[in-house]
Scaffold this motif. Structure first.
Motif, PDB file in Angstrom:
ATOM      1  N   TYR A  86       0.813  -1.213   0.000  1.00  0.00           N
ATOM      2  CA  TYR A  86       0.000   0.000   0.000  1.00  0.00           C
ATOM      3  C   TYR A  86       0.846   1.263   0.000  1.00  0.00           C
ATOM      4  O   TYR A  86       0.546   2.233  -0.710  1.00  0.00           O
ATOM      5  CB  TYR A  86      -0.942   0.000   1.209  1.00  0.00           C
ATOM      6  CG  TYR A  86      -1.991  -1.090   1.137  1.00  0.00           C
ATOM      7  CD1 TYR A  86      -3.028  -1.018   0.225  1.00  0.00           C
ATOM      8  CD2 TYR A  86      -1.925  -2.193   1.971  1.00  0.00           C
ATOM      9  CE1 TYR A  86      -3.991  -2.016   0.136  1.00  0.00           C
ATOM     10  CE2 TYR A  86      -2.883  -3.200   1.901  1.00  0.00           C
ATOM     11  CZ  TYR A  86      -3.908  -3.098   0.976  1.00  0.00           C
ATOM     12  OH  TYR A  86      -4.846  -4.097   0.892  1.00  0.00           O
ATOM     13  N   LEU A  87       1.909   1.283   0.783  1.00  0.00           N
ATOM     14  CA  LEU A  87       2.716   2.498   0.902  1.00  0.00           C
ATOM     15  C   LEU A  87       3.716   2.656  -0.229  1.00  0.00           C
ATOM     16  O   LEU A  87       4.464   3.641  -0.271  1.00  0.00           O
ATOM     17  CB  LEU A  87       3.462   2.489   2.246  1.00  0.00           C
ATOM     18  CG  LEU A  87       2.578   2.405   3.491  1.00  0.00           C
ATOM     19  CD1 LEU A  87       3.438   2.491   4.747  1.00  0.00           C
ATOM     20  CD2 LEU A  87       1.528   3.507   3.484  1.00  0.00           C
ATOM     21  N   PRO A  90       0.862   6.197  -3.858  1.00  0.00           N
ATOM     22  CA  PRO A  90      -0.513   6.666  -3.624  1.00  0.00           C
ATOM     23  C   PRO A  90      -1.515   6.060  -4.612  1.00  0.00           C
ATOM     24  O   PRO A  90      -2.730   6.132  -4.378  1.00  0.00           O
ATOM     25  CB  PRO A  90      -0.407   8.184  -3.821  1.00  0.00           C
ATOM     26  CG  PRO A  90       1.033   8.508  -3.647  1.00  0.00           C
ATOM     27  CD  PRO A  90       1.778   7.312  -4.154  1.00  0.00           C
ATOM     28  N   GLY A  93      -3.973   3.650  -3.114  1.00  0.00           N
ATOM     29  CA  GLY A  93      -5.106   4.309  -2.465  1.00  0.00           C
ATOM     30  C   GLY A  93      -6.048   4.963  -3.456  1.00  0.00           C
ATOM     31  O   GLY A  93      -7.253   5.026  -3.241  1.00  0.00           O
ATOM     32  N   TRP A 162      -0.884   8.787   1.704  1.00  0.00           N
ATOM     33  CA  TRP A 162      -1.165   7.895   2.818  1.00  0.00           C
ATOM     34  C   TRP A 162      -0.767   8.592   4.116  1.00  0.00           C
ATOM     35  O   TRP A 162       0.346   9.096   4.250  1.00  0.00           O
ATOM     36  CB  TRP A 162      -0.389   6.594   2.696  1.00  0.00           C
ATOM     37  CG  TRP A 162      -0.902   5.674   1.635  1.00  0.00           C
ATOM     38  CD1 TRP A 162      -0.403   5.476   0.388  1.00  0.00           C
ATOM     39  CD2 TRP A 162      -2.046   4.808   1.742  1.00  0.00           C
ATOM     40  NE1 TRP A 162      -1.147   4.546  -0.302  1.00  0.00           N
ATOM     41  CE2 TRP A 162      -2.170   4.109   0.512  1.00  0.00           C
ATOM     42  CE3 TRP A 162      -2.969   4.543   2.749  1.00  0.00           C
ATOM     43  CZ2 TRP A 162      -3.179   3.192   0.267  1.00  0.00           C
ATOM     44  CZ3 TRP A 162      -3.984   3.630   2.513  1.00  0.00           C
ATOM     45  CH2 TRP A 162      -4.079   2.965   1.289  1.00  0.00           C
ATOM     46  N   TRP A 170      -3.019   3.137   8.532  1.00  0.00           N
ATOM     47  CA  TRP A 170      -2.778   4.074   7.433  1.00  0.00           C
ATOM     48  C   TRP A 170      -4.064   4.252   6.638  1.00  0.00           C
ATOM     49  O   TRP A 170      -4.777   3.296   6.355  1.00  0.00           O
ATOM     50  CB  TRP A 170      -1.660   3.558   6.521  1.00  0.00           C
ATOM     51  CG  TRP A 170      -0.318   3.555   7.186  1.00  0.00           C
ATOM     52  CD1 TRP A 170       0.170   2.637   8.055  1.00  0.00           C
ATOM     53  CD2 TRP A 170       0.699   4.548   7.048  1.00  0.00           C
ATOM     54  NE1 TRP A 170       1.436   2.966   8.478  1.00  0.00           N
ATOM     55  CE2 TRP A 170       1.793   4.151   7.866  1.00  0.00           C
ATOM     56  CE3 TRP A 170       0.818   5.730   6.325  1.00  0.00           C
ATOM     57  CZ2 TRP A 170       2.963   4.890   7.974  1.00  0.00           C
ATOM     58  CZ3 TRP A 170       1.999   6.468   6.423  1.00  0.00           C
ATOM     59  CH2 TRP A 170       3.050   6.053   7.229  1.00  0.00           C
ATOM     60  N   TYR A 171      -4.324   5.524   6.265  1.00  0.00           N
ATOM     61  CA  TYR A 171      -5.550   5.870   5.547  1.00  0.00           C
ATOM     62  C   TYR A 171      -5.193   6.763   4.366  1.00  0.00           C
ATOM     63  O   TYR A 171      -4.380   7.686   4.494  1.00  0.00           O
ATOM     64  CB  TYR A 171      -6.539   6.610   6.453  1.00  0.00           C
ATOM     65  CG  TYR A 171      -6.972   5.836   7.675  1.00  0.00           C
ATOM     66  CD1 TYR A 171      -8.156   5.112   7.682  1.00  0.00           C
ATOM     67  CD2 TYR A 171      -6.181   5.833   8.840  1.00  0.00           C
ATOM     68  CE1 TYR A 171      -8.552   4.404   8.810  1.00  0.00           C
ATOM     69  CE2 TYR A 171      -6.569   5.119   9.966  1.00  0.00           C
ATOM     70  CZ  TYR A 171      -7.757   4.407   9.944  1.00  0.00           C
ATOM     71  OH  TYR A 171      -8.143   3.707  11.058  1.00  0.00           O
ATOM     72  N   ILE A 172      -5.813   6.503   3.231  1.00  0.00           N
ATOM     73  CA  ILE A 172      -5.595   7.365   2.066  1.00  0.00           C
ATOM     74  C   ILE A 172      -6.398   8.647   2.251  1.00  0.00           C
ATOM     75  O   ILE A 172      -7.548   8.609   2.683  1.00  0.00           O
ATOM     76  CB  ILE A 172      -5.986   6.639   0.753  1.00  0.00           C
ATOM     77  CG1 ILE A 172      -5.479   7.424  -0.463  1.00  0.00           C
ATOM     78  CG2 ILE A 172      -7.482   6.394   0.678  1.00  0.00           C
ATOM     79  CD1 ILE A 172      -3.981   7.464  -0.603  1.00  0.00           C
TER      80      ILE A 172
END
Length: 340
Positions: A86-87, A90, A93, A162, A170-172
């Motif tokens: 995920y990281l 971007p 996300g 993120w 972690w949240y976009i």
């Protein structure tokens, strides 16, 4: 959105809600896959070949995509799972947000179509089948897909990043607050228009529904009378399904009003906790409604699961009929004899 930290109590509540919803989704996805498979493979069957079930089929595919996307794109990184993926960019996300906002719009369009379908069934029962033709069904499918694709596609042009919150998840998030505000406002307007149209349809249904069935004249022939009553019950149940889905849409609209209009600075963790829970509830409910209220679909489901064994339920011995041809030597005429 503000990002104040919370205490242990909130962490426990968040975990309970999150994992409870996860269990529901894990149990629902296989059931939903069976439901949409039956709707697809039996789409030409006489009992479920109308446009209502076609709309429901596409809505089911959208719901399944929503559940997968919600966990793979939002809940997994919020729990710190697969962060190496995920990281990395971007874009991961962005894909989540595009699908999430796009399917949300498409789900609203689906509910509107179901509402309009039931409204025409109540107001114009004799011409309802002629109105909802196969061609109209294709237009309905396009109406379910295209607005969502366009609305989700807008997110290609904004900055995202993120961000890590107090729980370590972690949240976009939107990098441009002006774009975020305008996008949320557009979402509210779109949801408000859909809700106005959906509510209008159901007000009409509620006003005419009872009158229609109270004034209905039963046929004098017992067989036709039974068929007429079965059809009435089925129409009522389809209305119940549509109204239940409409209720879920109203709940989601109230969420939109609060978070996008009344309190736009809500904490990110609270926002995603409520949003993910509502998303799961909204997407996981329709298959159970169809199983509970639709008798024709229930028959198809039992047949699919090989539970439709009338002989076993009645306790009789199955009869195998074999047609044999016997020739009478004197008359040379063929006779059919049934062997059991």
């Amino acid at each position: 959105m503000s990002n104040d930290s919370f205490g242990v109590a909130f962490d426990i509540v968040e975990g309970l809600i999150s994992y409870s919803c996860m269990v529901i989704v894990i149990l629902t996805i296989p059931i939903y896959l069976v439901v949409v498979s039956i709707l697809f493979f039996e789409r030409n069957s006489h009992s479920i070949n109308n446009v209502f079930f076609s709309i429901y089929l596409m809505g089911g595919l959208l719901d399944i995509a929503t559940m997968f996307n919600n966990y793979l794109g939002s809940i997994f990184p919020a729990k710190g799972w697969l962060l190496w993926y995920y990281l990395s960019s971007p874009t991961t996300g962005r894909i989540y947000l595009m699908i999430a906002w796009g399917t949300r719009m498409s789900q609203g369009c689906t509910v509107l179509l179901l509402a309009f379908n039931r409204t025409t069934a109540v107001l114009r029962p004799t011409s309802h089948g002629k109105l909802w033709t196969e061609k109209v069904g294709r237009f309905a499918m396009a109406f379910q897909i295209i607005p969502g694709v366009l609305y989700g596609g807008i997110l290609c042009v904004t900055d995202l990043y993120w961000g890590q919150k107090s729980n370590g998840g972690w949240y976009i998030q939107f990098g441009d607050p002006v774009f975020r505000l305008r996008y949320f406002a557009a979402s509210f307007v779109g949801q408000a228009i859909l809700m106005f149209l959906i509510t209008g349809n159901y007000v009409i249904v509620l006003l005419f529904f009872r009158v229609k069935y109270r004034l209905a004249v039963l046929p004098t022939d017992p067989k036709r009378q039974r068929l007429f009553q079965d059809k009435q019950r089925q129409e009522k149940r389809l209305v119940y399904i549509s109204m239940s889905v409409c209720t879920l849409e109203i709940i989601f609209f109230l969420f939109t009003v609060y978070f996008f209009v009344i309190n736009t600075n809500v904490n990110t963790r609270i926002f995603y906790l409520v949003y993910n829970a509502l998303n799961d509830l909204y997407a996981a409910t329709p298959p159970y409604l169809l199983i509970l209220f639709s008798t024709p679909f229930k028959r198809k489901l039992f047949k699919f699961l090989e539970l439709d064994q009338t002989n076993r339920s009645t306790g009789t011995i199955p009869i195998i009929r074999v047609q044999q041809t016997v020739v009478d030597m004197r008359t040379e005429n063929k006779k059919d004899v049934t062997v059991t």
